[in-house]
Design a protein around this motif. Structure first.
Motif, PDB file in Angstrom:
ATOM      1  N   LEU A 116       0.865  -1.163   0.000  1.00 15.00           N
ATOM      2  CA  LEU A 116       0.000   0.000   0.000  1.00 15.00           C
ATOM      3  C   LEU A 116       0.913   1.227   0.000  1.00 15.00           C
ATOM      4  O   LEU A 116       1.811   1.325   0.838  1.00 15.00           O
ATOM      5  N   ILE A 117       0.712   2.130  -0.942  1.00 11.09           N
ATOM      6  CA  ILE A 117       1.527   3.334  -1.073  1.00 11.09           C
ATOM      7  C   ILE A 117       0.574   4.514  -0.976  1.00 11.09           C
ATOM      8  O   ILE A 117      -0.285   4.703  -1.840  1.00 11.09           O
ATOM      9  N   GLU A 118       0.734   5.305   0.084  1.00  6.35           N
ATOM     10  CA  GLU A 118      -0.280   6.299   0.434  1.00  6.35           C
ATOM     11  C   GLU A 118       0.356   7.659   0.737  1.00  6.35           C
ATOM     12  O   GLU A 118       1.247   7.757   1.583  1.00  6.35           O
ATOM     13  N   ASP A 119      -0.110   8.703   0.043  1.00  4.52           N
ATOM     14  CA  ASP A 119       0.320  10.061   0.376  1.00  4.52           C
ATOM     15  C   ASP A 119      -0.320  10.484   1.689  1.00  4.52           C
ATOM     16  O   ASP A 119      -1.501  10.204   1.944  1.00  4.52           O
ATOM     17  N   LEU A 120       0.475  11.139   2.529  1.00  4.95           N
ATOM     18  CA  LEU A 120       0.004  11.640   3.813  1.00  4.95           C
ATOM     19  C   LEU A 120       0.185  13.156   3.853  1.00  4.95           C
ATOM     20  O   LEU A 120       1.005  13.707   3.094  1.00  4.95           O
ATOM     21  N   PRO A 121      -0.523  13.833   4.736  1.00  4.98           N
ATOM     22  CA  PRO A 121      -0.359  15.289   4.853  1.00  4.98           C
ATOM     23  C   PRO A 121       1.091  15.662   5.169  1.00  4.98           C
ATOM     24  O   PRO A 121       1.839  14.876   5.759  1.00  4.98           O
ATOM     25  N   GLY A 122       1.481  16.848   4.759  1.00  3.62           N
ATOM     26  CA  GLY A 122       2.820  17.340   5.071  1.00  3.62           C
ATOM     27  C   GLY A 122       3.887  16.847   4.109  1.00  3.62           C
ATOM     28  O   GLY A 122       5.069  16.841   4.462  1.00  3.62           O
ATOM     29  N   GLY A 123       3.489  16.420   2.912  1.00  4.39           N
ATOM     30  CA  GLY A 123       4.479  15.969   1.933  1.00  4.39           C
ATOM     31  C   GLY A 123       5.154  14.669   2.321  1.00  4.39           C
ATOM     32  O   GLY A 123       6.343  14.473   2.079  1.00  4.39           O
ATOM     33  N   ARG A 124       4.398  13.761   2.924  1.00  2.00           N
ATOM     34  CA  ARG A 124       4.937  12.470   3.345  1.00  2.00           C
ATOM     35  C   ARG A 124       4.280  11.355   2.551  1.00  2.00           C
ATOM     36  O   ARG A 124       3.193  11.505   2.018  1.00  2.00           O
TER      37      ARG A 124
END
Length: 169
Positions: free
Chosen positions: A116-124
């Protein structure tokens, strides 16, 4: 957070072995990670525990749903078929999973390996990889110390991130 989708018969806790590894890093996105993971012949360029990746029926190099491929890892020659392939898009994580198998009879090993490859808040970006395994070889791997699956998959994550950073430069 999002989680792995498990096919029937591969739910963690009901198989002989389970490994879970995760990394969250800043400065990368799912779009940076996806091309390195979805192009299976690239794996050996950054992860030494994978080798001899090849596809059947003149397909590849990208994984796709239902696509058959072969690779070697952890000393096993693995036949595999991708059974989940969902590229990441804004607000939705990318997902790759395959069923892999090796051996016959008492040496048979069956796995479900999911990412699972997931963008997170804060450019993570969050990269989660989990694998369930069935069979006698899985029992041996589960009790090995140090744990080769946990250590090997953590190495894969760290080298994937390193390769993405290099590609981004």
């Amino acid at each position: 957070m999002n989680q792995i989708f498990w096919p029937e018969g591969y739910l963690p806790g009901f198989t002989e072995n389970f490994a879970s590894n995760e990394i969250i890093v800043a400065g990368l996105s799912a779009a940076d990670i996806w091309p390195l993971l979805s192009n299976a012949p690239q794996w050996p360029t950054y992860y030494a525990n994978s080798a001899n990746v090849r596809f059947y029926d003149l397909k590849g190099p990208q994984l796709e749903d239902r696509r058959r491929f072969y690779f070697e890892t952890f000393g096993f020659p693995v036949e595999a078929q991708c059974n989940e392939y969902v590229p990441p898009v804004h607000g939705r994580p990318g997902r790759i999973a395959w069923h892999g198998w090796a051996g016959e009879g008492d040496t048979r090993l069956d796995v479900h390996h999911a990412w699972l490859i997931e963008d997170l808040p804060g450019g993570r970006v969050r990269i989660l990889t989990q694998e369930t395994q069935k069979g006698k070889p899985a029992q041996a791997l589960a009790t090995a110390k140090p744990n080769p699956m946990i250590n090997g998959h953590q190495d894969w994550l760290e080298r994937l991130v390193s390769a993405a950073r290099k590609t981004r430069q």
